[in-house]
Design an enzyme around this catalytic site. Structure first.
Site, short mmCIF file in Angstrom:
data_model
loop_
_atom_site.label_atom_id
_atom_site.label_comp_id
_atom_site.label_asym_id
_atom_site.label_seq_id
_atom_site.Cartn_x
_atom_site.Cartn_y
_atom_site.Cartn_z
N GLU A 125 -55.91 -61.62 22.19
CA GLU A 125 -56.82 -61.23 21.10
C GLU A 125 -56.20 -61.39 19.70
OE1 GLU A 125 -58.47 -57.39 22.12
OE2 GLU A 125 -59.60 -58.25 23.79
N GLU B 156 -60.17 -62.18 30.38
CA GLU B 156 -60.28 -60.71 30.41
C GLU B 156 -61.70 -60.24 30.17
OE1 GLU B 156 -57.51 -58.46 27.90
OE2 GLU B 156 -59.05 -56.93 27.67
#
Length: 489
Positions: free
Chosen positions: A236, A339
């Site tokens: 991220e 994810e």
């Protein structure tokens, strides 16, 4: 009262090669035949005991053409697309710690439920964290403060829970697991904010030291008996979180890959390790992918583009079209779902059916967009949705009550199983389309020749339909709020 599921044993008998070929660009596929073939149906259905349960066997009959009033799932085995890498989940500190709080019989049950392809759902893919992440009980580093030469590099922390856990999983999976690793943050001294939490950036003077860090991790884990298949550059990279995080613009990620991480992996004999960029949400993935992959010196090191599903938090929707665009624009690179989970844990919602349907919707659309593998977040969490050192508690497909030792299998576990159990590594996606948008579908032909067709119904209606393949059809029905895998063999 919570409803608790026990692990369900499944049987799935192999029957030899039943299909002789699939289309390639070089050679036309031989004519497909349904002679002597039947369809075994496995169903998970809301409000019933059906959980990947074999329910019926269907038979084909001649039907050259369906009509507009009939619903159909059209499957064409002669049109093939990407190859399945695998399906699985993340092997975090949190999952490992919860696992070792369970009684031995429950540990065995969990390993079987996830990794046995006959008695469970046959996971083959995994992800783990480099240093700590939010789903760790504490923040930790593999090196001492200020050690830019990495002389103090030590993975002793992981040897208590995570490494033994992963090794047990590899054994349960038959000795092989495709495992990739992701960092959440470099050590604090390497960052502009001098903090592993709250974002910050990698200081330019530590570019090479941080690239060396990945190599150290891979070597240490492989010395401990855990092969590393690949790694992502940064988890991220556009999110400043209260937990471990580090920010890269697209240009910064491109230049780090091109000038440091890629060359370092090659220099250290790790050119075969698959390097994954982005590893964040679908909303920005085209801009991120194009910035890196349009630079040939960066692109040559990149295996694929990883992505998550949390863009719904920003109101951006699911953005499946962005995946298709990246796949179309850069067909030589792979898409990997790295994810996803249902956020904001609430123990009163552990049996909500909508969680499974969220997974099913994503899996079908992701695979139809060209994705080669799908990795869930934590495979196991406790009764609070943790442990988590910043209170970021979430759902997992399986939750354990560490006080009683009981295990709860959520709808997500079963929905995932409709893919991972029946669509095996090496399978080729084939054409599959529904004549009504109330049904979602994807289909694969497995290495053993069996065809797996997934059909999902999120509506309140029972929908009768035909499974149509090359002029023959088998009549079926999709129950309200159900998912089915139809095996043509």
């Amino acid at each position: 009262m919570k409803r608790r599921f026990t692990a369900v044993c499944f049987t799935f008998m192999a029957t030899g090669l039943l299909m002789t070929g699939i289309a390639t660009a070089q050679k036309a596929a031989p004519e497909f035949s349904l002679k002597n073939k039947t369809v075994k149906v496995y169903v998970t259905e809301k409000g019933t005991d059906n959980k990947i349960t074999p329910t019926e066997t269907l038979h084909f009959s001649s039907k050259p053409q369906t009509v507009e009033t009939e619903v159909a799932i059209f499957v064409d085995p002669s049109k093939s697309f990407q190859t399945m890498l695998g399906i699985g989940g993340a092997l975090t500190d949190a999952s490992a710690e919860v696992f070792y709080k369970l009684p031995k019989d429950k540990q065995k049950e969990l390993l079987t439920a996830y990794y046995d392809k006959n008695k469970g759902i046959g996971y083959t893919l995994g992800r783990t964290n480099i240093q700590s992440c939010d789903f760790s009980s504490d923040t930790y580093s593999y090196v001492s403060e200020g050690d830019r030469s990495l002389k103090t590099f030590d993975i002793s922390h992981d040897k208590k829970y995570r490494i033994p856990f992963i090794k047990e999983i590899i054994a349960a999976a038959g000795g092989k697991l495709t495992l990739f690793a992701s960092p959440w943050s470099p050590p604090a001294f390497m960052k502009t904010n001098n903090d592993v939490l709250h974002g910050g950036k990698l200081k330019p003077e530590f570019d090479q030291s941080w690239a060396n860090f990945y190599v150290k991790f891979i070597k240490a884990y492989e010395k401990a008996g855990i092969p590393i298949w690949g790694l992502s550059v940064q988890n991220e990279p556009m999110a400043t979180q209260k937990w471990e995080s580090c920010i890269y613009t697209a240009e910064e990620e491109r230049d780090f890959v091109k000038n440091f991480l890629g060359p370092t992996l090659h220099k250290e004999g790790m050119a075969s390790k698959k390097l994954i960029i982005w590893d964040h949400n679908r909303d920005l993935m085209y801009q991120r992918a194009s910035t890196v992959l349009e630079d040939p010196e960066a692109a040559k090191y990149v295996w694929g583009v990883g992505y998550h599903w949390y863009e719904t938090w920003t109101g951006a929707g699911m953005n499946f079209e962005n995946e298709r665009l990246v796949h179309s624009a850069f067909p030589g690179k792979n898409l990997l779902f790295t994810e996803g989970c249902v956020e904001l844990f609430n123990p009163d919602k552990v049996n909500e059916w909508s969680m499974g349907e969220r997974y099913g919707t994503s899996l079908i659309n992701d695979f139809n967009a060209g994705t080669v593998g799908w990795t869930d977040w934590n495979i196991l969490l406790d009764e609070k949705g943790g442990p988590n050192h910043v209170g970021n508690f979430c759902f997992a497909p399986v939750h354990a009550d560490t006080k009683t030792g009981n295990i709860t299998y959520t709808s997500s576990y079963y929905y995932l199983g409709h893919f991972s159990k029946f669509i095996r590594p090496g399978a080729k996606r084939i054409a599959s389309s529904a004549s009504r948008d109330k049904l979602l579908t994807t289909a694969y032909v497995n290495p053993d020749g069996k065809i797996a067709v997934v059909v999902m119904n999120k509506t309140d209606e029972k929908i009768e339909y035909y499974l149509w393949i090359k002029g023959k059809a088998a009549k079926a029905a999709s129950a309200p709020h159900s998912i089915a895998t139809l095996i043509v063999e």
